[in-house]
Design an enzyme around this catalytic site. Structure first.
Site, mmCIF file in Angstrom:
data_model
loop_
_atom_site.group_PDB
_atom_site.id
_atom_site.type_symbol
_atom_site.label_atom_id
_atom_site.label_comp_id
_atom_site.label_asym_id
_atom_site.label_seq_id
_atom_site.Cartn_x
_atom_site.Cartn_y
_atom_site.Cartn_z
ATOM 1 N N ILE A 1 -0.495 62.231 22.799
ATOM 2 C CA ILE A 1 -1.765 62.331 22.071
ATOM 3 C C ILE A 1 -2.912 62.768 22.969
ATOM 4 C CG2 ILE A 1 -1.147 60.626 20.315
ATOM 5 C CD1 ILE A 1 -2.807 58.576 21.873
ATOM 6 N N GLY A 2 -2.685 62.937 24.255
ATOM 7 C CA GLY A 2 -3.772 63.368 25.117
ATOM 8 C C GLY A 2 -3.293 63.637 26.520
ATOM 9 N N GLY B 1 -4.983 64.831 30.670
ATOM 10 C CA GLY B 1 -6.167 65.112 31.464
ATOM 11 C C GLY B 1 -5.775 65.338 32.906
ATOM 12 N N GLY C 1 -3.227 62.463 34.228
ATOM 13 C CA GLY C 1 -2.005 62.064 33.564
ATOM 14 C C GLY C 1 -2.017 62.370 32.087
ATOM 15 N N LYS C 2 -1.008 61.820 31.410
ATOM 16 C CA LYS C 2 -0.854 62.019 29.984
ATOM 17 C C LYS C 2 -0.932 60.672 29.267
ATOM 18 C CE LYS C 2 2.031 66.174 30.376
ATOM 19 N NZ LYS C 2 3.327 66.815 30.001
ATOM 20 N N ASP D 1 -17.747 57.760 34.638
ATOM 21 C CA ASP D 1 -17.345 58.888 33.797
ATOM 22 C C ASP D 1 -17.523 58.540 32.319
ATOM 23 O OD1 ASP D 1 -16.514 61.466 33.361
ATOM 24 O OD2 ASP D 1 -14.377 60.983 33.379
#
Length: 1016
Positions: free
Chosen positions: A700-701, A703, A706-707, A835
């Site tokens: 689902i994502g 970056g 990682g995943k 962040d």
């Protein structure tokens, strides 16, 4: 005679000449003064920039300067200059006191910078000075007492630091002193107790004050009417002789560290109308002797008060509001409280009260709010709650109430909310209550109500919960008129008949629970209007027929449960378009092959008890399609597939053998790579349940570090989010640090607005973090995905066309701010995230916000002391300018980033979407500086007359938070406070009849922001 007259004239002539000369010179001096003052005003205009002050300030004007806007004159000379909220920037003009007769100078709510202006000492006649709501820094000079004629001094909401000078105690003429919301250190100066004429004193929101008690000599301020000291680290007991402050009308000592008993003298204050003592540690019982005084509002909420509510509260005949919520009161509610003649607002929720409710509530007073939830109350609700027609809400859930709802509620047109879930109430709903014209929340769950659903309901109904009752009959076709409905929970009732096509026309519906009823027939085929629907549960009915293909095109659907029905036929291939957190089609009569997108362990229990279904992989709990007879013309294709599968199996077997050998070698050298699991709470899943879910279909994502996968971990559909940090070799030092930082921080955090870390798994070349799964994912997805091309949304669900309305945005802003406040002010040492951005703010099913992704977070050694980072981490558009330039870290970089998020919420723009050359923060600042209307910058899709004030306030707060000067940015404590207040008509930093804010209060009204409880 003539000679005498001539002689007299000759003698008087010098006198006339002298008088004429005096008049002439006086006129000349007056004209000269006016010319000088006009010149000073024009210099001020030029100093601060011509566009910012009225065009009327001009020599071309036919009028004198005394008629100019914001100028007051006495005898032709300027005595008052009032430039409040005039968009002024820059420093204080050093020549402003050339207006020699100036007595009043108001410069509040601008953007003036610099230190305390010592040039102000040249205003020798100054009586009133307002520098509030600016960006002044530095200390307040110790010789401020030189302004000895001041009666009014307001320095609130700046960045003044250091100690409050004790010499303020020498300014004997002061009647108004407001120093609140600054960066002062030290403690409360005892010398302020010498200001015997003081009427108003504000020392609140001094988060940098060291813990200290209220100076005892403050009780000498016998003329003081308003005492405002919330959130200033005040400890100890309230002075016993506070009753000596005989003029007190409003007292706010909330959210401090006060302890001990409430002094009995406090109840002797004849003029007291507002008292805030919430969020302290006052632990004694309220004195039983309470005299009949002129109290208007008594608020002792959010403390640890115990014992019964005193019967003598009934003597407070002027009491309009009584708030004792979130304490530990026990026993009955006194009968006398129910007979208070002026009572409008009653808030007794979250205590341990028992017994029956006084039957006279509402009969003798214009009752408006009635909140008694979360107690142990029994008996009936009072019949006369809406006797005067002013009642806006009945909040009585989580008790043991019985009987029927009062019949009078059916004629109560002012009602906004009725929440009585989790009681033992019964009977039919009073006539008229369904259609009460202002009703927005009608929450009746878990009772024994009977009757049928009406054809029509309130035109403003937002949430209807009638689950776990005994409602019967059909769902009416008139349900198509329920246009505003967002949440409809009617599960666990006795509803019969089919689901009408009219139900599918409710385009705002997000949650539909109809499970465990007696519904029959097939599902409506045309359901395209359900564009907002995220949760659909129709389980445990008698529904039949095929599954509608159009279910697969619902853009927001994340939870689908159609289990324990009689559905038949194949699962439509269109279902593969859905990005589901939960899918349950078990116990039906479905047949055929399940779509390949669901052929993985995440859906292993989604298709149970469907004998006709099969799967290709064997990963789900279904038989393999290889053993189902097929037509002869497909045998060769199947055989080929089998051969290919065998070849692949041999290759995999060889590869596994190779790995086994390598693993054996490593084991001999202590290099085993088995997973180690560290849990931070009780788990109902194993590491194998996590590992089997790390498939591409569950991605689902992704970056830079990682995943992220969505993994179903048990048979009832519990889902977690798994973040995987992986490297081909041993994890490099940077990723190792990020992993360690995230685990260290998240494992220690316990807050409802911070994502919960459940466990971590690790081995030498891979790290896994297992979080709670947030159904609505990221704020970024809701705000901006509609502007993205479809391919960018791949893996994150279908592109959303659902607009996130303003009440939800406001709820998200408050929740995220509370999470950051906790990190900055309640964690020891404090935590800087580094962040903050909309994609790192996750949303649960009720749009509660949670801060996520702490891989870049940094624990500070000491609060307020910047810590250098070896590298700059962050995201473009959100990064504070000083952080990008110097890599210096403190809490203010998070405040900057959060300010950008606020601008995103208010404008709908992305952080990097200012214009072609600027970020959103720069664009917003320039938009205001150029004199443009803020309304023009707001998101067109959500702004409306009901929300403009709130949206403008959030936009302004976003600009303040994203200011370039770190010292000008507020703390997250202050940001939370402003957000909770911004929807109200209160002047920030000034005294007014203040209503308390309570984060707990929002829980009483579920999801509806425009609810009964006013949050300020």
């Amino acid at each position: 005679m003539a000679k005498t007259t001539t002689a007299q004239i000759c003698l008087q002539f010098p006198l006339y000449a002298l008088l004429f000369l005096v008049i002439f010179l006086g006129h000349a001096d007056s004209q000269s003064l006016q010319d000088e003052e006009q010149a000073v005003l024009l210099r001020i205009k030029q100093y601060w920039g011509n566009p910012l002050l009225p065009s009327q300030w001009s020599t071309a004007s036919n009028s004198t300067h005394c008629s100019w806007t914001w100028i007051n004159c006495t005898d032709g000379s300027v005595t008052a200059l009032s430039l409040f909220t005039s968009n002024i920037t820059g420093k204080f003009p050093p020549f402003i006191c050339d207006l020699k007769n100036l007595t009043t100078l108001v410069l509040g709510n601008n953007s003036i910078t610099g230190e305390f202006p010592r040039a102000i000492y040249n205003c020798s006649k100054l009586e009133q000075l307002d520098l509030s709501l600016n960006y002044f820094i530095g200390t307040v000079p110790s010789d401020i007492y030189r302004l000895d004629k001041l009666t009014y001094l307001d320095l609130s909401s700046n960045n003044f630091s250091g100690e409050i000078p004790p010499t303020i105690g020498r300014m004997q003429r002061l009647t108004y002193l407001m120093l609140t919301n600054n960066l002062f250190t030290g403690s409360f100066p005892p010398e302020i107790g010498n200001l015997s004429d003081l009427l108003m004193l504000g020392l609140g929101y001094m988060s940098n004050f060291k813990p200290s008690s209220l100076p005892s000599n403050y009780t000498q301020l016998k003329k003081l009417k308003y005492l405002w000291i919330p959130r200033s680290n005040m400890i100890g007991e309230i002075p016993e002789n506070i009753g000596d402050m005989v003029s007190l009308e409003q007292v706010d000592l909330s959210t401090n560290g006060l302890s001990g008993k409430i002094p009995s003298s406090l109840f002797m204050l004849k003029n007291l109308s507002i008292l805030y003592l919430y969020n302290n540690k006052l632990s004694r019982e309220i004195p039983q002797v309470v005299e009949a005084i002129n109290l208007g509002v008594l608020d002792l909420s959010d403390n640890n008060l115990t014992g019964p509510i005193p019967e003598d509260f009934g003597n407070l005949t002027q009491l309009t509001g009584l708030s004792l919520f979130t304490n530990r009161f026990s026993g009955d509610i006194p009968e006398s409280v129910g007979r208070l003649p002026s009572l409008m607002d009653l808030r007794l929720f979250d205590n341990d009260l028992s017994g029956t409710l006084p039957p006279d509530f509402g009969r003798y007073s214009p009752l408006r709010e009635f909140q008694v939830a979360t107690n142990r109350l029994t008996g009936k609700l009072p019949e006369n709650l809406c006797y005067w027609g002013n009642l806006t809400g009945v909040v009585a859930f989580d008790n043991d109430l019985t009987g029927e709802l009062p019949e009078s509620l059916g004629n109560c047109s002012a009602l906004l909310i009725v929440s009585v879930k989790n009681n033992r109430l019964s009977g039919n709903i009073p006539n008229g209550l369904w259609t009460s014209m202002n009703m927005s929340n009608f929450i009746l769950g878990n009772n024994s109500f009977t009757g049928e659903l009406p054809e029509k309901v309130s035109l403003k109904l937002y949430r209807l919960e009638i689950n776990d009752n005994r409602f019967s009959g059909k769902i009416p076709v008139g349900i198509s008129s329920w246009k505003t409905l967002v949440v409809f929970k009617a599960n666990n009732n006795l509803l019969t008949g089919s689901i009408p096509q009219e139900l599918t026309t409710l385009s705002r519906l997000t949650t539909l629970f109809l499970h465990h009823n007696q519904l029959t027939g097939s599902l409506p085929s045309d359901i395209v209007s359900w564009k907002s629907l995220s949760t659909l549960n129709l389980a445990q009915n008698q529904l039949s027929g095929p599954l509608p293909k159009k279910l697969g095109f619902l853009p927001s659907l994340t939870d689908l449960d159609l289990s324990e029905n009689q559905f038949s036929g194949q699962i439509p291939s269109e279902f593969s378009f859905l990005r589901l957190n939960l899918l349950n089609l078990s116990s039906n009569h479905l047949s055929g092959v399940i779509p390949s997108e669901f052929d993985n362990l995440a859906y292993s229990n989604s298709f149970l008890n469907n004998p006709g279904l099969c799967a290709g992989s064997g990963l789900v709990n279904l038989r393999s399609c290889n053993f189902i007879p097929t037509k002869s013309n497909k045998i060769s294709t199947q055989s080929l597939a089998l051969i290919i599968a065998l070849v692949v199996a041999v290759i995999i077997l060889a590869f596994c053998t190779f790995l086994f050998v390598i693993r054996g070698c490593r084991k001999k050298h202590d290099l085993g790579s088995t997973w180690s699991i560290t849990s931070f709470q009780m788990l109902n899943f194993t590491e194998s349940g996590i590992l089997s879910g790390l498939t591409e279909s569950n991605l689902i994502g992704s970056g830079g570090t990682g995943k992220v996968y969505r993994v179903a971990v048990d048979h009832i559909g519990e889902v977690v989010a798994v973040k995987k940090i992986w490297n081909k070799g041993k994890l490099d030092e940077r990723l190792e640090k990020e992993f360690t930082a995230e685990v260290k921080i998240l494992s220690s955090i316990r807050h409802s607005n911070v994502v919960k870390l459940m466990c971590c798994l690790s081995k030498e070349n891979s790290k896994l973090l297992v979080y709670e799964y947030l159904e609505n994912r990221s704020l970024d997805r809701w705000l901006h995905s509609k502007n993205r091309p479809p391919d960018i949304s791949a893996g994150f669900g279908t592109v959303l066309n659902v607009v996130l309305d303003w009440p939800k945005r406001m709820k998200i802003a408050v929740g995220a701010a509370q999470g950051l406040r906790y990190m900055h002010h309640d964690c020891v040492p404090p935590i800087v995230h580094r962040d903050i951005k909309s994609s790192n703010i996750l949303l649960d099913s009720d749009f509660n916000a949670k801060i996520a992704d702490f891989g870049l977070a940094k624990l500070l050694i000491m609060r307020g002391e910047p810590t250098a980072m070896s590298t700059v981490a962050g995201s473009f558009g959100y990064m504070a300018p000083e952080y990008a330039q110097s890599t210096r870290v403190n809490e203010k970089i998070d405040v900057y980033s959060f300010g950008v998020v606020l601008l995103e919420l208010a404008t709908g723009r992305q952080a990097k979407q200012g214009d072609e050359h600027t970020s959103l923060a720069e664009w917003a600042w320039r938009h205001v500086q150029e004199g443009n209307d803020i309304v023009e910058a707001l998101d067109e899709e959500v702004k409306g007359p009901c929300y403009l004030d709130e949206m403008c306030s959030v936009f302004k707060l976003g600009i303040i938070c994203s200011g370039t000067l770190p010292s000008s940015r507020p703390s997250m404590k202050e940001v939370v406070h402003i957000l909770l207040r911004c929807g109200n008509q209160l002047a920030y930093g000034h005294f007014a009849p203040l209503l308390k804010n309570s984060e707990r209060e929002g829980d009483l009204v579920e999801d509806n922001p425009s609810s009964l409880v006013t949050v300020v």
